[in-house]
Design a protein around this motif. Structure first.
Motif, PDB file in Angstrom:
ATOM      1  N   VAL A  18       0.848  -1.194   0.000  1.00  0.00           N
ATOM      2  CA  VAL A  18       0.000   0.000   0.000  1.00  0.00           C
ATOM      3  C   VAL A  18       0.883   1.242   0.000  1.00  0.00           C
ATOM      4  O   VAL A  18       1.789   1.366   0.831  1.00  0.00           O
ATOM      5  CB  VAL A  18      -0.952   0.014   1.214  1.00  0.00           C
ATOM      6  N   VAL A  19       0.632   2.128  -0.945  1.00  0.00           N
ATOM      7  CA  VAL A  19       1.420   3.354  -1.064  1.00  0.00           C
ATOM      8  C   VAL A  19       0.477   4.554  -1.076  1.00  0.00           C
ATOM      9  O   VAL A  19      -0.486   4.584  -1.851  1.00  0.00           O
ATOM     10  CB  VAL A  19       2.250   3.370  -2.373  1.00  0.00           C
ATOM     11  N   MET A  77      -1.706  -2.658 -11.854  1.00  0.00           N
ATOM     12  CA  MET A  77      -0.783  -2.712 -10.723  1.00  0.00           C
ATOM     13  C   MET A  77      -1.424  -3.326  -9.494  1.00  0.00           C
ATOM     14  O   MET A  77      -0.755  -3.963  -8.691  1.00  0.00           O
ATOM     15  CB  MET A  77      -0.310  -1.301 -10.410  1.00  0.00           C
ATOM     16  N   ALA A  78      -2.728  -3.089  -9.343  1.00  0.00           N
ATOM     17  CA  ALA A  78      -3.415  -3.638  -8.171  1.00  0.00           C
ATOM     18  C   ALA A  78      -3.390  -5.167  -8.204  1.00  0.00           C
ATOM     19  O   ALA A  78      -3.466  -5.826  -7.171  1.00  0.00           O
ATOM     20  CB  ALA A  78      -4.851  -3.134  -8.109  1.00  0.00           C
ATOM     21  N   HIS A  79      -3.265  -5.741  -9.397  1.00  0.00           N
ATOM     22  CA  HIS A  79      -3.162  -7.195  -9.513  1.00  0.00           C
ATOM     23  C   HIS A  79      -1.710  -7.652  -9.324  1.00  0.00           C
ATOM     24  O   HIS A  79      -1.418  -8.541  -8.521  1.00  0.00           O
ATOM     25  CB  HIS A  79      -3.699  -7.664 -10.855  1.00  0.00           C
ATOM     26  N   PRO A 133       0.721  -7.461  -5.489  1.00  0.00           N
ATOM     27  CA  PRO A 133      -0.386  -6.547  -5.793  1.00  0.00           C
ATOM     28  C   PRO A 133      -0.116  -5.205  -5.116  1.00  0.00           C
ATOM     29  O   PRO A 133       0.339  -5.184  -3.972  1.00  0.00           O
ATOM     30  CB  PRO A 133      -1.610  -7.234  -5.188  1.00  0.00           C
ATOM     31  N   THR A 134      -0.355  -4.119  -5.812  1.00  0.00           N
ATOM     32  CA  THR A 134       0.056  -2.814  -5.316  1.00  0.00           C
ATOM     33  C   THR A 134      -1.078  -1.806  -5.423  1.00  0.00           C
ATOM     34  O   THR A 134      -1.640  -1.623  -6.502  1.00  0.00           O
ATOM     35  CB  THR A 134       1.273  -2.318  -6.120  1.00  0.00           C
ATOM     36  N   VAL A 135      -1.395  -1.206  -4.292  1.00  0.00           N
ATOM     37  CA  VAL A 135      -2.427  -0.167  -4.275  1.00  0.00           C
ATOM     38  C   VAL A 135      -1.734   1.166  -4.056  1.00  0.00           C
ATOM     39  O   VAL A 135      -1.086   1.375  -3.036  1.00  0.00           O
ATOM     40  CB  VAL A 135      -3.440  -0.410  -3.140  1.00  0.00           C
ATOM     41  N   VAL A 136      -1.823   2.054  -5.039  1.00  0.00           N
ATOM     42  CA  VAL A 136      -1.289   3.406  -4.874  1.00  0.00           C
ATOM     43  C   VAL A 136      -2.486   4.340  -4.772  1.00  0.00           C
ATOM     44  O   VAL A 136      -3.324   4.381  -5.667  1.00  0.00           O
ATOM     45  CB  VAL A 136      -0.378   3.814  -6.048  1.00  0.00           C
ATOM     46  N   VAL A 187       6.392   2.978  -7.629  1.00  0.00           N
ATOM     47  CA  VAL A 187       6.519   1.574  -7.234  1.00  0.00           C
ATOM     48  C   VAL A 187       7.823   0.976  -7.776  1.00  0.00           C
ATOM     49  O   VAL A 187       8.464   0.166  -7.108  1.00  0.00           O
ATOM     50  CB  VAL A 187       5.279   0.773  -7.668  1.00  0.00           C
ATOM     51  N   SER A 188       8.250   1.409  -8.965  1.00  0.00           N
ATOM     52  CA  SER A 188       9.550   0.959  -9.475  1.00  0.00           C
ATOM     53  C   SER A 188      10.659   1.393  -8.533  1.00  0.00           C
ATOM     54  O   SER A 188      11.565   0.621  -8.207  1.00  0.00           O
ATOM     55  CB  SER A 188       9.832   1.562 -10.849  1.00  0.00           C
TER      56      SER A 188
END
Lengths: 448, 82
Positions: A97-98, A205-207, A214-217, A188-189
């Motif tokens: 989570v970002v 990105m969420a996947h 999985p990444t939530v920005v 995220v990179s």
């Protein structure tokens, strides 16, 4: 302190009531609380005002509320947050989570305002998102340049730690300045040990983000809304917006606005004219720039009665973007401003994708020639076909933003375009710039 | 088997080999950067051409994936037998 002149209520009873307020004004949503001169709101004041949260016990309930709220991202993309969270929860692995508080948009101040004055609202939202998706850590990302609200966030985190709030681990991340370095995939990179440049991926990105997880920005304002709406309930919160843009929203005034950099909150449906009137403008300007520096021009008269919500702006091919409302005053040349803005965007390429690297400087040259009155019909046709080639050719939307700005300028300033193509003298083009641009020395550019 | 071919624009340097190998699905822009116009090759021959395009790109910008987003390569053969 309440500034009575900021309150505008439409004269007819049939029209929806809206409210426009500054930080510290009573009746605002995100901006309610102490005034700006009192600095960052302390945890004790924040909890007295809003009450505490139980993110872990109530994660399921909070998830439902976020779904019902229809909250859309306020960083520019406008993507529904609940859909992002659902995707991350279905994907394998612990989501990352970002909170994106970097606010790369040069004239925007709303994420800064929240991080500097309402840090606990932003952190509450981060804690809720982490609890909902099952993440033990939240990264708060900022640009490291001067003025970043690092101290306020650090102090807030320390306060929460000593109060023993049921929080995730917080990690402050400072990245390079620069327009595209605040783009979600670039952040995220960087967090994954790479460079802060956008990356290409076919899956959301969420996947699966660049790190493989999985990444939530989530933008800082979006995150602050999360912290608020789980307290007020999604319906009351949503009613402070419109059907397609639920919830209140923050707007930064920019360019030739009377008070550029001022952040106001709109609750309810307010027209651009009402926002400008509430901030001291008496009549429609020549044009407004909506959504960001890579946004959309709308003529002042057309904009005046248009609501600053999705449905109103979409009629003009625009969107609220990051909430920027720029003013082009009478007597200034929109084509000259566009040329400067496109030049800035061209310089802000991450230097990765061909159409962006090759195309944006050529688009900027064309816009400069048009502003200077040296472009002719054939050159304009070349500019338009170049825009078609550039659009959609990048890994991120950076080139598309430049194309959108140019097309809206050619459309919105059509009369000026005709005059410039005939080589007529334009007094507005000689005036000093309205929209300030960050001074960027390409040799200082860093990506880490 | 459904596969999808994509070009990562951050890696593409305009060598244009993909447009020769998989001519039915890739167009070149004015600078020679490839743009996928048909991302789902159909039939063995077309899929094979897409895989050759991916293998031939000097920058690894051309990627072919199966419906589960798993990368398929010509030489190594993917999980479904390529």
């Amino acid at each position: 302190m309440i500034d009575a002149t900021l309150r505008g209520v439409r004269s007819t009873n049939a029209a929806p009531v809206h409210r426009i307020g500054d930080i510290g004004d009573e009746g605002t949503w995100l901006l309610a609380g102490p005034s700006a001169d009192q600095g960052p709101e302390a945890l004790s004041s924040h909890l007295t005002r809003l009450g505490s949260l139980r993110p872990f016990e109530c994660a399921g309930e909070y998830r439902t509320m976020l779904r019902q709220s229809g909250l859309r991202g306020r960083g520019g993309g406008g993507f529904p947050l609940a859909a992002k969270l659902d995707t991350a929860m279905l994907a394998p692995g612990e989501p990352m989570v970002v909170i994106n508080a970097s606010e790369s948009e040069p004239a925007s101040r709303k994420d800064w305002t929240l991080s500097a004055y309402r840090p606990h609202l932003v952190l509450d939202g981060g804690a809720v998102i982490a609890a909902v998706v099952g993440s033990s850590e939240v990264v708060i990302h900022l640009h490291r340049g001067a003025g970043a609200p690092v101290a306020s966030l650090q102090r807030a985190i320390a306060e929460r730690r000593s109060a023993g709030l049921p929080d995730p681990r917080w990690r402050l991340s400072l990245g390079p300045d620069g327009y595209v370095s605040g783009e979600a995939s670039a952040i995220v990179s960087l967090l994954g040990g790479g460079e802060a440049r956008p990356s290409f991926s076919a899956v959301p990105m969420a996947h699966r983000g660049p790190s493989g997880r999985p990444t939530v920005v989530s933008n800082a304002e979006t995150t602050a809304h999360v912290g608020l709406l789980v307290r007020t309930g999604p319906h009351a919160w949503g009613a402070a917006g419109s059907p397609s843009s639920p919830g209140p929203q923050l707007v930064t005034l920019a360019g030739g606005a009377i008070d550029p950099g001022r952040v106001v909150e709109i609750a309810g449906e307010a027209t651009i004219g009402e926002v400008l009137s509430a901030t001291g403008h008496r009549q429609p300007p020549t044009a407004v720039l909506v959504g960001g520096y890579a946004g959309t021009w709308i003529s002042g008269w057309a904009a005046w009665n248009t609501t600053f919500q999705r449905e109103g702006l979409e009629a003009h091919g625009a969107g609220p973007g990051c909430g920027l409302l720029g003013v082009l005053p009478e007597g200034h040349c929109g084509l000259a401003e566009t040329a400067r803005l496109v030049g800035y965007l061209a310089g802000e390429t991450a230097g990765q994708c061909g159409p962006c690297v090759q195309g944006l400087p050529l688009l900027a040259d064309g816009c400069r020639a048009l502003a200077a009155g040296t472009l002719r019909r054939r050159g304009l046709r070349r500019l338009l076909s170049l825009a078609d080639v550039v659009e959609g050719g990048g890994a991120c939307r950076h080139p598309d933003g430049a194309v959108r700005l140019i097309r809206s300028a050619l459309d919105g300033f059509a009369d000026d375009v005709a005059g410039h193509l005939r080589g007529e003298a334009c007094s507005g083009a000689q005036r000093p710039p309205v929209f300030p641009l960050p001074e960027v020395d390409p040799s200082d550019r860093v990506w880490r | 088997m459904t596969v999808e071919i994509r070009i990562d624009p951050t890696r593409c340097r305009g060598h244009a080999i993909c447009a020769l190998m998989y001519s039915e699905g890739v167009e070149l822009d004015r600078w020679g950067y490839g743009r996928v116009v048909d991302g789902t090759p159909e039939g063995r021959r077309s899929i094979k051409r897409a895989l050759r395009a991916a293998a031939a790109c000097p920058n690894g910008a051309v990627v072919v994936e199966d419906s589960a987003d798993r990368r398929i390569r010509l030489a190594g053969r993917g999980p479904d037998g390529g």
